[in-house]
Design a protein around this motif. Sequence first.
Motif, short mmCIF file in Angstrom:
data_model
loop_
_atom_site.label_atom_id
_atom_site.label_comp_id
_atom_site.label_asym_id
_atom_site.label_seq_id
_atom_site.Cartn_x
_atom_site.Cartn_y
_atom_site.Cartn_z
N ASP A 127 0.92 -1.12 0.07
CA ASP A 127 -0.05 -0.06 0.13
C ASP A 127 0.73 1.32 -0.04
OD1 ASP A 127 -2.00 -1.55 -0.13
OD2 ASP A 127 -2.62 -1.16 2.03
N LYS A 128 2.00 1.34 0.61
CA LYS A 128 2.91 2.39 0.99
C LYS A 128 3.39 2.71 -0.42
CE LYS A 128 7.04 3.89 3.20
NZ LYS A 128 8.14 3.66 4.31
N SER A 131 1.02 3.71 -2.98
CA SER A 131 0.63 5.28 -2.78
C SER A 131 1.60 6.23 -3.67
CB SER A 131 0.56 5.55 -1.14
OG SER A 131 0.32 6.85 -1.02
N LYS A 134 1.40 6.12 -7.33
CA LYS A 134 0.21 6.91 -7.72
C LYS A 134 0.67 8.23 -7.49
CE LYS A 134 -3.82 3.90 -6.64
NZ LYS A 134 -4.77 3.64 -5.55
#
Length: 176
Positions: A127-128, A131, A134
């Motif tokens: 997830d990190k 992020s 993105k």
Amino acid sequence: MEALQSQPNQGSFARLWRQLMFVPMLHSRWVTLEVRDRLTAKVGEAEVGHRGEVYLVIENHLPIHSAYHMDCRERAIELFSQCRVWDTEENTGVLVYINVCEHDLQIVADRGISTHVSPTVWRAMCDKAISGIKNNQVEASLTELLDEIGQLLRQHYYLEHDPQGNELSDTVMYIK
């Protein structure tokens, strides 16, 4: 091998359509030879000081013939097997899979390291990195992720000297 996905994959026309319409020249410009070389060097650095193996795969899109039925997690598991990441002496292989079209990143860890690292830790690392990706920090996010994986492997499989060398290639696998 640690699986982070608990529910079975459903077929997806939307996913298939994204794969069919994907234009690599527009979306994967960041995957230059120079970036792949720097990431390959970072994989080598991430493998220093422990008995684990890190394998990085960057794929533009899912194989069209299986895109309806296969999501990125299943593709990562398939590559984990095909690339023999599971075949390390102490079952400490970790595959990092990036799918450019799906904007997805998966980590598949072999059973040796998975006894020490919970699925929530792997998911948080994914997830990190996603992020950061993105936010157009692709290379920096992947570099940081590789460093974190190296730290985890050193924490659980510390090795002062590396008498065996590499069991898997450090070279980034890029699938156009």
